[in-house]
Write a protein that holds these residues in place. Structure first.
Motif, PDB file in Angstrom:
ATOM      1  N   PRO A 103       0.605  -1.305   0.019  1.00 47.36           N
ATOM      2  CA  PRO A 103       0.080  -0.247   0.115  1.00 47.36           C
ATOM      3  C   PRO A 103       0.706   1.170  -0.038  1.00 47.36           C
ATOM      4  N   TRP A 104       2.184   1.187  -0.010  1.00 50.27           N
ATOM      5  CA  TRP A 104       3.158   2.174  -0.107  1.00 50.27           C
ATOM      6  C   TRP A 104       3.598   2.569  -1.313  1.00 50.27           C
ATOM      7  N   ASP A 105       3.639   1.406  -2.189  1.00 45.86           N
ATOM      8  CA  ASP A 105       4.441   1.493  -3.561  1.00 45.86           C
ATOM      9  C   ASP A 105       3.551   1.138  -4.691  1.00 45.86           C
ATOM     10  N   PHE A 106       2.704   1.688  -5.153  1.00 45.74           N
ATOM     11  CA  PHE A 106       2.071   1.455  -6.414  1.00 45.74           C
ATOM     12  C   PHE A 106       1.898   2.481  -7.484  1.00 45.74           C
ATOM     13  N   HIS A 107       1.812   2.288  -8.621  1.00 45.06           N
ATOM     14  CA  HIS A 107       2.103   3.048  -9.569  1.00 45.06           C
ATOM     15  C   HIS A 107       0.810   3.162 -10.885  1.00 45.06           C
ATOM     16  N   ASN A 108       0.556   3.948 -11.463  1.00 45.78           N
ATOM     17  CA  ASN A 108      -0.421   3.877 -12.624  1.00 45.78           C
ATOM     18  C   ASN A 108       0.114   3.055 -13.511  1.00 45.78           C
ATOM     19  N   THR A 109       1.540   2.816 -13.875  1.00 40.54           N
ATOM     20  CA  THR A 109       1.823   1.777 -14.848  1.00 40.54           C
ATOM     21  C   THR A 109       2.124   0.535 -14.257  1.00 40.54           C
ATOM     22  N   ASP A 110       1.658   0.084 -13.090  1.00 46.37           N
ATOM     23  CA  ASP A 110       1.592  -1.247 -12.613  1.00 46.37           C
ATOM     24  C   ASP A 110       0.467  -1.955 -13.456  1.00 46.37           C
ATOM     25  N   LYS A 111       0.668  -3.346 -14.090  1.00 50.05           N
ATOM     26  CA  LYS A 111       0.090  -4.091 -14.770  1.00 50.05           C
ATOM     27  C   LYS A 111      -1.180  -4.695 -14.016  1.00 50.05           C
ATOM     28  N   THR A 112      -0.845  -4.662 -12.509  1.00 46.26           N
ATOM     29  CA  THR A 112      -2.061  -4.942 -11.770  1.00 46.26           C
ATOM     30  C   THR A 112      -3.148  -4.141 -11.776  1.00 46.26           C
ATOM     31  N   LEU A 113      -3.152  -2.864 -12.153  1.00 48.72           N
ATOM     32  CA  LEU A 113      -4.338  -1.954 -12.203  1.00 48.72           C
ATOM     33  C   LEU A 113      -5.238  -2.128 -13.584  1.00 48.72           C
ATOM     34  N   VAL A 114      -4.689  -3.258 -14.326  1.00 51.83           N
ATOM     35  CA  VAL A 114      -5.542  -3.348 -15.444  1.00 51.83           C
ATOM     36  C   VAL A 114      -6.505  -4.516 -15.302  1.00 51.83           C
ATOM     37  N   SER A 115      -7.699  -4.765 -15.782  1.00 50.66           N
ATOM     38  CA  SER A 115      -8.428  -5.673 -15.654  1.00 50.66           C
ATOM     39  C   SER A 115      -8.134  -7.061 -16.314  1.00 50.66           C
ATOM     40  N   ASN A 158      -0.987  10.683  -1.636  1.00 56.01           N
ATOM     41  CA  ASN A 158      -0.401  11.249  -0.586  1.00 56.01           C
ATOM     42  C   ASN A 158      -0.403  10.353   0.803  1.00 56.01           C
ATOM     43  N   GLU A 159       0.406  10.466   1.728  1.00 56.07           N
ATOM     44  CA  GLU A 159       0.431   9.473   2.910  1.00 56.07           C
ATOM     45  C   GLU A 159      -0.883  10.023   3.573  1.00 56.07           C
ATOM     46  N   ILE A 160      -1.391   9.181   4.209  1.00 57.87           N
ATOM     47  CA  ILE A 160      -2.813   9.376   4.781  1.00 57.87           C
ATOM     48  C   ILE A 160      -2.217  10.114   6.179  1.00 57.87           C
ATOM     49  N   ALA A 161      -1.334   9.658   6.720  1.00 61.59           N
ATOM     50  CA  ALA A 161      -0.549  10.326   7.924  1.00 61.59           C
ATOM     51  C   ALA A 161       1.011   9.815   7.820  1.00 61.59           C
ATOM     52  N   MET A 162       1.655  10.343   8.945  1.00 62.43           N
ATOM     53  CA  MET A 162       3.020   9.989   8.719  1.00 62.43           C
ATOM     54  C   MET A 162       3.182   8.573   8.951  1.00 62.43           C
ATOM     55  N   GLY A 163       3.881   7.750   8.019  1.00 57.16           N
ATOM     56  CA  GLY A 163       4.140   6.443   8.037  1.00 57.16           C
ATOM     57  C   GLY A 163       2.953   5.720   7.572  1.00 57.16           C
ATOM     58  N   ALA A 164       1.796   6.092   7.330  1.00 55.04           N
ATOM     59  CA  ALA A 164       0.651   5.472   6.906  1.00 55.04           C
ATOM     60  C   ALA A 164       0.496   5.130   5.207  1.00 55.04           C
ATOM     61  N   PRO A 165      -0.129   4.372   4.733  1.00 47.74           N
ATOM     62  CA  PRO A 165      -0.242   3.974   3.394  1.00 47.74           C
ATOM     63  C   PRO A 165      -0.821   5.541   2.753  1.00 47.74           C
TER      64      PRO A 165
END
Length: 105
Positions: free
Chosen positions: A8-20, A33-40
């Motif tokens: 939950p801290w490292d995903f990008h619009n280029t990831d293949k997992t975002l495609v159905s 953005n981070e939800i809170a410091m250290g949060a996803p």
């Protein structure tokens, strides 16, 4: 690197997992953005179809999402601010056939 566990801290619009699985839809995130410091991280989330038309899923989604094997259902973390509980994470399930989002506790 092979990634077997969603991060939950490292995903990008280029990831293949975002495609159905049927390649008809893709999840696209903006303003992460981070939800809170250290949060996803979380941000605006859209569903893009094969015609590049974008439909907003929610204002504050996390990731990465998980597609059902046929590519018709999408499970996605949704962040919500509750008055007495603070920021809570819920799971949203989007049915791409009828474009309906159900948010669960």
């Amino acid at each position: 690197m092979i990634q077997n566990y969603p991060n939950p801290w490292d995903f990008h619009n280029t990831d293949k997992t975002l495609v159905s699985a049927d390649n008809n839809h893709k999840v696209v995130f903006y303003d992460l953005n981070e939800i809170a410091m250290g949060a996803p991280i979380g941000g605006q989330c859209f569903l893009e179809n094969s015609d590049k038309k974008k439909i907003k899923i929610h204002d504050w989604c996390g990731g990465p999402p998980a597609w059902e094997t046929t590519g018709q259902l999408l499970a996605i973390p949704i962040w919500t601010r509750k008055l007495l509980k603070g920021t809570v994470q819920q799971i949203g399930v989007l049915d791409t056939r009828i474009m309906e989002l159900k948010i669960f506790k």
